[in-house]
Design a protein around this motif. Structure first.
Motif, mmCIF file in Angstrom:
data_model
loop_
_atom_site.group_PDB
_atom_site.id
_atom_site.type_symbol
_atom_site.label_atom_id
_atom_site.label_comp_id
_atom_site.label_asym_id
_atom_site.label_seq_id
_atom_site.Cartn_x
_atom_site.Cartn_y
_atom_site.Cartn_z
ATOM 1 N N GLU A 172 -60.638 25.665 9.146
ATOM 2 C CA GLU A 172 -61.641 25.930 10.179
ATOM 3 C C GLU A 172 -62.121 27.377 10.101
ATOM 4 O OE1 GLU A 172 -60.673 25.999 14.503
ATOM 5 O OE2 GLU A 172 -61.407 23.946 14.407
ATOM 6 N N LEU A 173 -61.179 28.292 9.890
ATOM 7 C CA LEU A 173 -61.546 29.697 9.760
ATOM 8 C C LEU A 173 -62.404 29.916 8.521
ATOM 9 C CD1 LEU A 173 -58.285 31.507 10.698
ATOM 10 C CD2 LEU A 173 -60.543 32.087 11.546
ATOM 11 N N LYS A 175 -64.374 27.911 7.186
ATOM 12 C CA LYS A 175 -65.743 27.436 7.439
ATOM 13 C C LYS A 175 -66.530 28.437 8.268
ATOM 14 C CE LYS A 175 -65.159 22.518 6.884
ATOM 15 N NZ LYS A 175 -64.785 21.265 7.565
ATOM 16 N N LYS A 176 -65.837 29.180 9.141
ATOM 17 C CA LYS A 176 -66.543 30.180 9.943
ATOM 18 C C LYS A 176 -66.923 31.393 9.087
ATOM 19 C CE LYS A 176 -67.120 28.646 14.092
ATOM 20 N NZ LYS A 176 -68.481 28.358 14.553
ATOM 21 N N ILE A 177 -66.226 31.570 7.989
ATOM 22 C CA ILE A 177 -66.568 32.698 7.125
ATOM 23 C C ILE A 177 -67.600 32.275 6.088
ATOM 24 C CG2 ILE A 177 -65.687 34.318 5.392
ATOM 25 C CD1 ILE A 177 -62.997 34.206 6.940
ATOM 26 N N PHE A 178 -67.316 31.167 5.402
ATOM 27 C CA PHE A 178 -68.165 30.784 4.274
ATOM 28 C C PHE A 178 -69.218 29.736 4.633
ATOM 29 C CE2 PHE A 178 -64.083 32.010 2.278
ATOM 30 C CZ PHE A 178 -64.540 33.079 1.551
ATOM 31 N N GLY A 179 -69.115 29.169 5.794
ATOM 32 C CA GLY A 179 -70.050 28.104 6.151
ATOM 33 C C GLY A 179 -69.612 26.801 5.540
ATOM 34 N N TYR A 299 -55.436 36.448 7.356
ATOM 35 C CA TYR A 299 -54.751 35.711 8.423
ATOM 36 C C TYR A 299 -53.346 35.382 7.943
ATOM 37 C CZ TYR A 299 -58.422 35.098 11.860
ATOM 38 O OH TYR A 299 -59.342 35.322 12.848
ATOM 39 N N ASP A 303 -50.841 34.442 12.955
ATOM 40 C CA ASP A 303 -52.218 34.342 13.441
ATOM 41 C C ASP A 303 -52.638 32.879 13.501
ATOM 42 O OD1 ASP A 303 -52.310 37.093 13.398
ATOM 43 O OD2 ASP A 303 -53.108 37.153 11.354
ATOM 44 N N ILE A 307 -53.609 30.344 16.727
ATOM 45 C CA ILE A 307 -54.800 29.503 16.864
ATOM 46 C C ILE A 307 -54.400 28.079 17.215
ATOM 47 C CG2 ILE A 307 -56.714 28.481 15.590
ATOM 48 C CD1 ILE A 307 -56.845 31.013 13.952
ATOM 49 N N ASN A 311 -55.314 25.967 20.525
ATOM 50 C CA ASN A 311 -56.063 24.724 20.434
ATOM 51 C C ASN A 311 -55.343 23.572 21.120
ATOM 52 O OD1 ASN A 311 -58.047 25.971 19.053
ATOM 53 N ND2 ASN A 311 -57.450 25.232 17.035
#
Lengths: 424, 273
Positions: A172-173, A175-179, A299, A303, A307, A311
């Motif tokens: 998930e992380l 995807k937030k960095i690389f899309g 991370y 860390d 998360i 969640n």
């Protein structure tokens, strides 16, 4: 009047060794359904079995007898003495059975609240039941309603949002960095169950080449083969870093494997493209200071755990909302279920036919003003007699159990034939 | 056409409200309504500008009211194009309020008649204005994307996540879109400056007159040129690119408004109050 009964055990009531003994494979489920269908005590049945739960959902006339029989059946079928698992069984009747079914489908009763597989597994169990024709009017309605409610809960609450495992949290992380993780190159440093799991998740997200660096080169080659990637020597890590996007590290090293100055240098040669480090090792492999370098993100296991915990908390909060939706659904189902009683059905059937007769009578008499009062009464009497005669046989049929056992199906059909849903 | 302008402003406001709703509740219906309203507002706004231009007989930048209106229009235009190209839904949370504020500011401004309308009647000038405004609008979006990038980057680096983490798209998308808007903006203002220089020659007889507006335009152009150059050569991307896009916007604002109000220049007529 049939009752809905649910008999089952799950990860909360039974330890894994008990669940293993009782679990039904796909073939066994088919066999069991056929045997249950041939037993007159059990009117309708759906059998649902996963590694965390076994649930037998039934619609029966004689509740006590059916439960005893079902317990015996499971013990005999699985060749396990009843005493070994009877304590773990729970049993719900009526509204409680409906509520439990809804909770299971909405994944409120799962080990990981909100996990999405359960609904698909349940649909598959129901499909088997329809193929073997063991589910009837009541369970069909209940399960259709259940799937609808489960889907609604998934879309209207955040119960399925956010990752609740370490490797998913890392994805998930990413995807937030690389899309998009497609084509992103991955380097695995060291080995380990969790790290390998993360690599597998990345591959499933169509990540690019996997590079494996291991102190034991042969072990690295082995892993690289498994991931269809390539192996490099441990000393080559730094020179390879400029060509990868994600580094997953899990070595037994006591000191940092990658230091800040090394990465700072490497960032120049990668022209500052983002670099994501996932450090699963304890003690850590990757200097946390690297996180301060522009476009580098580190991370570590704590860390990621943070998360995941957050969640899980989120999901539990959302579960409260889901519970409300389920409460509503139980009430809604109860309303439908009550219509399956004989008397209300006869009353509303009669009401409907009488209303039609009255309406038509008024219409006709309104246009025939020349009729005398006596004539009008005669016509009204005739209409009343017609209604009585027409309704006599169906009423008798419903009252006297002419439908041989499956009364709920006959009642349901009656309601559908005369469209009685809207006037009770 | 005053009423059309007001209706367009009100529609922009509703769009803005929908974007705020979307930011908090994350319902896609709100986002779809927001973009629909934005497009509707933009269409009406276009009608109002065309009518204004026809009535005045030249491009509607005769005073600060009209200039601001065109500014808002350009931002909306570039935003809509970028939305359909990159599907970056959350950018509206920056663009919609900005457009709305510019429109409200435009509405507040007095509307004096142009002192020298003859000056404004030229196709060169129209090309100059349209490209400059659209280019500036693209830089404005680049600034917004830079801000969003920094928010998201902070959420990831600090490992706190929180409000913005789930609501903002990936760093990569923000960076790519930011870069694209700078490329677009830079191309447009390059054309805009060239047409401006040609027009200056036509009307004042010389290409360059060291007017403050010209000097600051050159500084802005050089700033963005440097930004692009550094990205292509040493890889100024991510955080640094985002910060530079925000600083660049500051320089741009000064060139656009600051020069007219603080320094004296030959562009004063456009911001007459």
């Amino acid at each position: 009047m049939r009752d809905i009964v649910l008999l089952g055990l799950n990860h909360k009531t039974a330890p894994v060794d008990v669940r293993e003994c009782i679990a039904f494979t796909a073939d066994e489920t088919d066999q069991a359904l056929v045997m249950l269908r041939d037993n007159p005590t059990i009117g309708e049945s759906v059998l649902f079995s996963t590694c965390n739960r076994i649930e037998l959902l039934m619609a029966v006339d004689e509740c006590e007898a059916a439960v005893t029989l079902a317990k015996q059946f499971i013990a005999e079928f699985k060749k396990v003495p009843l005493s070994q698992f009877e304590k773990s069984l729970y049993q719900y009747v009526g509204d409680e059975a409906v509520r439990h079914t809804l909770q299971v489908a909405a994944s409120l009763d799962s080990m990981v609240v909100g996990e999405p597989q359960i609904l698909g597994q349940m649909k598959e169990a129901y499909r088997k039941a329809t193929v073997e024709k063991t589910s009837g009017v009541i369970l069909n309605k209940l399960l259709h309603r259940t799937f609808f409610v489960a889907k609604k809960i998934r879309t209207e609450t955040g119960i399925g949002d956010h990752a609740v495992s370490i490797s998913y949290a890392a994805i998930e992380l990413g995807k937030k960095i690389f899309g998009d993780l497609e084509g992103k190159r991955v380097m695995l440093v060291g080995a380990g169950e969790m790290a390998e799991l993360a690599v597998e998740h990345l591959i499933r997200n169509r990540a690019g080449t996997i590079t494996v660096a291991n102190r034991t080169f042969s072990r690295g080659v082995e892993l690289a083969d498994r991931f269809r990637g390539k192996a490099v020597k441990f000393e080559e890590i730094i020179s390879c870093i400029k060509d990868v996007d994600i580094v997953i590290s899990s070595t037994g090293a006591t000191d940092y494997v990658l230091r800040k100055d090394q990465i700072k240098e490497a960032m120049k040669s990668r022209r500052n493209r983002s670099l994501f480090f996932i450090d699963i090792a304890v003690p850590r492999d990757i200097d946390p200071e690297i996180n301060r370098i522009n476009n580098a993100y580190v991370y570590d296991i704590d860390d990621l755990k943070g998360i995941v915990d957050e969640n899980i908390e989120d999901r539990n909060r959302e579960a409260v909302k889901a519970q409300r939706i389920i409460d509503e659904a139980v009430i809604g189902f109860r309303k439908w279920y009550d219509t399956l009683e004989v008397v209300p059905t006869i009353v509303s059937l009669r009401g409907k036919v009488e209303a039609i007769a009255r309406q038509e009578l008024d219409k006709t008499l309104g246009t025939m003003s020349h009729l005398s009062e006596a004539d009008k009464q005669a016509i009204e009497r005739m209409t009343g007699a017609l209604v009585n005669k027409i309704l006599h046989e169906p009423t008798d049929f419903l009252k006297k159990d002419g439908c041989r056992g499956n009364k709920s199906a006959a009642l349901d059909l009656t309601r559908k034939l005369f469209n009685l849903e809207n006037n009770h | 056409m005053e009423s059309v302008f007001i209706i367009a402003t009100i529609i922009y406001m509703f769009s803005c409200a929908c974007y705020f709703g979307y930011l908090f509740f994350q319902k896609s219906i709100l986002q779809r309504s927001a973009i629909g309203l934005m497009a509707a507002g933009f269409a009406l706004h276009t009608v109002s500008l065309v009518a204004c231009g026809i009535r005045a007989g030249n491009f509607p930048v005769n005073n600060l009211h009209e200039t601001l209106s065109v500014t808002g229009w350009a931002i909306a235009a570039v935003f809509l194009v970028f939305f359909f190209k990159y599907k970056l839904k959350i950018l509206g949370i920056y663009a919609a309020p900005l457009i709305t504020l510019v429109m409200i500011a435009a509405y507040q401004m007095p509307r004096p008649v142009a002192q020298n309308p003859q000056l404004l009647k030229s196709w060169w000038l129209a090309a100059h204005i349209v490209t400059i405004f659209l280019g500036n609008a693209a830089f404005t979006l680049a600034c917004g994307l830079g801000i969003l990038y920094l928010l998201q980057e902070n959420a990831i680096k600090k490992k706190t996540r929180g409000f913005f983490f789930s609501r903002l798209p990936s760093l990569d998308l923000l960076d790519t879109t930011g870069y694209a808007s700078i490329v677009v903006g830079f191309s447009l203002i390059t054309i805009g400056l060239i047409t401006g220089i040609v027009y200056a020659k036509a009307i004042w007889g010389r290409f360059w007159s060291w007017d403050p507006k010209e000097v600051w335009s050159a500084i802005t152009w050089l700033f963005y040129a440097a930004l692009l150059h550094e990205r292509l050569t040493v890889g100024w991307r991510g955080r640094r690119a985002a910060i530079m896009a925000i600083i660049g916007f500051g320089v741009l604002l000064f060139t656009f408004f600051g020069v007219n109000f603080l320094l004296q220049g030959h562009h004063g007529t456009f911001t007459a109050m």
